[in-house]
Design a protein around this motif. Sequence first.
Motif, PDB file in Angstrom:
ATOM      1  N   LEU A  54     139.815  55.378 133.642  1.00 48.15           N
ATOM      2  CA  LEU A  54     140.252  54.268 132.794  1.00 48.15           C
ATOM      3  C   LEU A  54     139.230  53.126 132.815  1.00 48.15           C
ATOM      4  N   ILE A  55     138.595  52.923 133.967  1.00 51.35           N
ATOM      5  CA  ILE A  55     137.558  51.892 134.065  1.00 51.35           C
ATOM      6  C   ILE A  55     136.314  52.320 133.271  1.00 51.35           C
ATOM      7  N   SER A  56     135.906  53.583 133.457  1.00 50.64           N
ATOM      8  CA  SER A  56     134.711  54.084 132.767  1.00 50.64           C
ATOM      9  C   SER A  56     134.879  54.050 131.251  1.00 50.64           C
ATOM     10  N   SER A  57     136.113  54.215 130.793  1.00 51.75           N
ATOM     11  CA  SER A  57     136.389  54.203 129.350  1.00 51.75           C
ATOM     12  C   SER A  57     136.673  52.798 128.850  1.00 51.75           C
ATOM     13  N   ASP A  58     136.564  51.814 129.729  1.00 52.83           N
ATOM     14  CA  ASP A  58     136.824  50.411 129.408  1.00 52.83           C
ATOM     15  C   ASP A  58     138.258  50.185 128.905  1.00 52.83           C
ATOM     16  N   ILE A  59     139.165  51.068 129.311  1.00 55.31           N
ATOM     17  CA  ILE A  59     140.583  50.849 129.044  1.00 55.31           C
ATOM     18  C   ILE A  59     141.126  49.842 130.049  1.00 55.31           C
ATOM     19  N   VAL A  60     140.514  49.846 131.220  1.00 60.21           N
ATOM     20  CA  VAL A  60     140.858  48.907 132.287  1.00 60.21           C
ATOM     21  C   VAL A  60     139.589  48.204 132.729  1.00 60.21           C
ATOM     22  N   ASN A  61     139.664  46.908 132.923  1.00 60.45           N
ATOM     23  CA  ASN A  61     138.544  46.132 133.442  1.00 60.45           C
ATOM     24  C   ASN A  61     139.104  44.946 134.223  1.00 60.45           C
ATOM     25  N   PRO A  62     138.264  44.209 134.932  1.00 61.17           N
ATOM     26  CA  PRO A  62     138.772  43.096 135.749  1.00 61.17           C
ATOM     27  C   PRO A  62     139.570  42.067 134.972  1.00 61.17           C
ATOM     28  N   ASP A  64     141.462  42.822 132.287  1.00 58.42           N
ATOM     29  CA  ASP A  64     142.639  43.430 131.662  1.00 58.42           C
ATOM     30  C   ASP A  64     143.051  44.687 132.417  1.00 58.42           C
ATOM     31  N   THR A  65     144.053  44.558 133.248  1.00 61.54           N
ATOM     32  CA  THR A  65     144.584  45.702 134.007  1.00 61.54           C
ATOM     33  C   THR A  65     145.980  46.081 133.518  1.00 61.54           C
ATOM     34  N   PHE A  66     146.304  45.711 132.280  1.00 57.94           N
ATOM     35  CA  PHE A  66     147.686  45.912 131.831  1.00 57.94           C
ATOM     36  C   PHE A  66     148.085  47.384 131.806  1.00 57.94           C
ATOM     37  N   VAL A  67     147.179  48.278 131.447  1.00 50.98           N
ATOM     38  CA  VAL A  67     147.537  49.698 131.388  1.00 50.98           C
ATOM     39  C   VAL A  67     148.036  50.181 132.740  1.00 50.98           C
ATOM     40  N   ILE A  68     147.365  49.770 133.809  1.00 49.57           N
ATOM     41  CA  ILE A  68     147.814  50.176 135.139  1.00 49.57           C
ATOM     42  C   ILE A  68     149.166  49.545 135.459  1.00 49.57           C
ATOM     43  N   ALA A  69     149.347  48.291 135.062  1.00 48.07           N
ATOM     44  CA  ALA A  69     150.645  47.642 135.260  1.00 48.07           C
ATOM     45  C   ALA A  69     151.740  48.399 134.511  1.00 48.07           C
ATOM     46  N   GLU A  70     151.442  48.830 133.281  1.00 51.78           N
ATOM     47  CA  GLU A  70     152.435  49.581 132.511  1.00 51.78           C
ATOM     48  C   GLU A  70     152.759  50.907 133.190  1.00 51.78           C
ATOM     49  N   LEU A  71     151.751  51.596 133.695  1.00 52.06           N
ATOM     50  CA  LEU A  71     151.977  52.876 134.362  1.00 52.06           C
ATOM     51  C   LEU A  71     152.856  52.698 135.598  1.00 52.06           C
ATOM     52  N   GLU A  89     158.641  41.222 135.014  1.00 51.90           N
ATOM     53  CA  GLU A  89     158.946  40.441 133.818  1.00 51.90           C
ATOM     54  C   GLU A  89     157.712  40.269 132.930  1.00 51.90           C
ATOM     55  N   MET A  90     156.544  40.097 133.545  1.00 46.58           N
ATOM     56  CA  MET A  90     155.309  39.965 132.768  1.00 46.58           C
ATOM     57  C   MET A  90     155.009  41.250 132.007  1.00 46.58           C
ATOM     58  N   VAL A  91     155.217  42.387 132.656  1.00 49.51           N
ATOM     59  CA  VAL A  91     154.974  43.665 131.982  1.00 49.51           C
ATOM     60  C   VAL A  91     155.939  43.828 130.811  1.00 49.51           C
ATOM     61  N   GLN A  92     157.217  43.562 131.057  1.00 49.56           N
ATOM     62  CA  GLN A  92     158.218  43.699 130.002  1.00 49.56           C
ATOM     63  C   GLN A  92     157.873  42.826 128.789  1.00 49.56           C
ATOM     64  N   GLY A  93     157.389  41.642 129.056  1.00 47.46           N
ATOM     65  CA  GLY A  93     157.085  40.722 127.975  1.00 47.46           C
ATOM     66  C   GLY A  93     155.888  41.129 127.134  1.00 47.46           C
ATOM     67  N   ASN A  94     155.028  42.006 127.663  1.00 49.79           N
ATOM     68  CA  ASN A  94     153.812  42.394 126.935  1.00 49.79           C
ATOM     69  C   ASN A  94     153.827  43.822 126.406  1.00 49.79           C
ATOM     70  N   LEU A  95     154.885  44.575 126.707  1.00 45.86           N
ATOM     71  CA  LEU A  95     154.886  45.989 126.346  1.00 45.86           C
ATOM     72  C   LEU A  95     154.752  46.222 124.845  1.00 45.86           C
ATOM     73  N   LEU A  97     153.311  44.568 122.514  1.00 48.48           N
ATOM     74  CA  LEU A  97     151.986  44.295 121.951  1.00 48.48           C
ATOM     75  C   LEU A  97     150.886  45.101 122.624  1.00 48.48           C
ATOM     76  N   LYS A  98     151.007  45.359 123.916  1.00 46.94           N
ATOM     77  CA  LYS A  98     149.905  45.948 124.666  1.00 46.94           C
ATOM     78  C   LYS A  98     150.198  47.325 125.231  1.00 46.94           C
ATOM     79  N   GLY A  99     151.428  47.802 125.074  1.00 44.12           N
ATOM     80  CA  GLY A  99     151.786  49.092 125.658  1.00 44.12           C
ATOM     81  C   GLY A  99     150.946  50.237 125.116  1.00 44.12           C
ATOM     82  N   GLN A 100     150.512  51.126 126.001  1.00 43.44           N
ATOM     83  CA  GLN A 100     149.650  52.248 125.634  1.00 43.44           C
ATOM     84  C   GLN A 100     150.362  53.596 125.710  1.00 43.44           C
TER      85      GLN A 100
END
Length: 532
Positions: A54-62, A64-71, A89-95, A97-100
């Motif tokens: 996920l880091i190598s694909s730039d899906i996750v970076n310092p 933006d770690t939301f994908v890992i939070a969602e997982l 609560e932060m994850v729920q609030g962003n799902l 718009l940002k959910g993958q």
Amino acid sequence: MDEGDSVQFRRRLLMVAEGLGREDVEGLKFLCKDLIPFGKLEAMTSARDVFQFLISSDIVNPEDTFVIAELLYRIKHNYLLQKINYTKEMVQGNLRLKGQVSEFRQMLYELSEEFTEDDLGTAVFLLREHLPKRQPKMSGVELLTALERNDLLSENNLQLLEELCGKISPNLLTRIDTYKLKRVSLSVQESKENAPSSVRESPLGGACLSAAIQERSIKYPPDSLDSYSSLREHTGHVHSFGSNPGVKAENSVGHSEQSFPLREQDDESKIASKRYKMDGPCRGHCLIFNNVNFEGHLGRRMGSQKDAEELEHVFKWLGLEVVMYDDQTSIEIHEHLQKWQSSENWKDSDCLVCCILSHGKSGEIYGTDAQLIPIRTIMSYFTAHQCPLLARKPKLFFIQACQGEKTQKAVYLEVDTDDHLGADAQSAGSSSPQPSIPEEADFLLGMATVDGYLSFRHTREGTWYIQALCTKLQQLVPRGEDILSILTEVNKDVSYRADPKGLKKQMPQPAFTLRKKLIFPVPEAPPPSQQP
């Protein structure tokens, strides 16, 4: 970003990875199938491998770690979110718009979590020709992966999965139906926005699908969804099965003026009305009475200290203030209960937990003075009439004590009862008082054993029941399980245990007058068993 930030970023991800077990990693990989090529996923053996891709694909970076939070949120490991500076609560609030993770993938994963061992055994038998050879035992995730690999399951091909669920456990169909209705609703809404008013038919055949599911709901009525969803975490999000417990198929499609699902805030209020409030200024108090040394002929309860310590650690982790009472006589127990009955602490508390570890007889427990106290009397101190500040709040009692006659001891095993019981030892079906709960609402009584039988205690490792209770609370609270579902798992755990010769067994028994679901908030800290 400097090198120090990069190291700190990876260090946080490493701490997350270290908190995940093998099954958790399989769950992560399954949820990432829309993000990572299948071939690469198969080669991954750890959460670190997943994170690195996920880091190598730039899906996750310092930044933006939301994908890992969602997982983490999807696999119900919310206590790890703090490692990457998120909260549930932060994850729920962003799902939205940002959910993958796709709706399809969410549905399959949640379905895999519902499969029991018996369900999986039946499924493997029915689908043997489509599954890998020499793999008689599979997890839910492995089963669904095999179906996808053989092109027997996809977003637009659910027929085999529906047939399978219908055969092994028809209740599972409700989750698939909810997903299909959600897809229909989204298609209808898109048609409204993008097509002339005269063209609003769903590409999935909305009216036909609605009718089919409505017909199915005659056999599996929607009101059953609520009780079944008690095994899952209610998040209040549109993808969640539990967030729409009262959904009716006829309200979902076929009427252009209606939309599905309900608004998130409506879902939240409905869910809240079916749960006990557990977000007050104080989670509550846990009273632990640990009787080890007794007067007279009652033996010393070696190993009970292990139980008391485990209970203290677990309920502190759950946010309760723990008060320990060691070696209390019957009179002292009554005095402590009277003090707590009139305590002002309950005003701001969410609940009461009371654990009693002692010797016992049918419907009663011993004080260290060898005098008996009826369990019903102990609980009656906290009825709404006697303790108004606890009215309408959950009151949980866990009793570790024998409830019947003694049997032959095994190596390292002792029974929590009077070593010299004669005719007073009550066996099952006796006319002596039964362990029961007050008639008033909001009580739960967890007994280590059914009436008339012994409960077992390892002289070093503690009792079967308390150790199973502590283990299951740590495993299942982070997954959002309600207390009755957790106690069902405790029953299962203890029922599988036996003495070294396989002759002695034990079966716990919960009883309750709870009116709502009791779900402990997920602690931010890891469970005590995972702490250094």
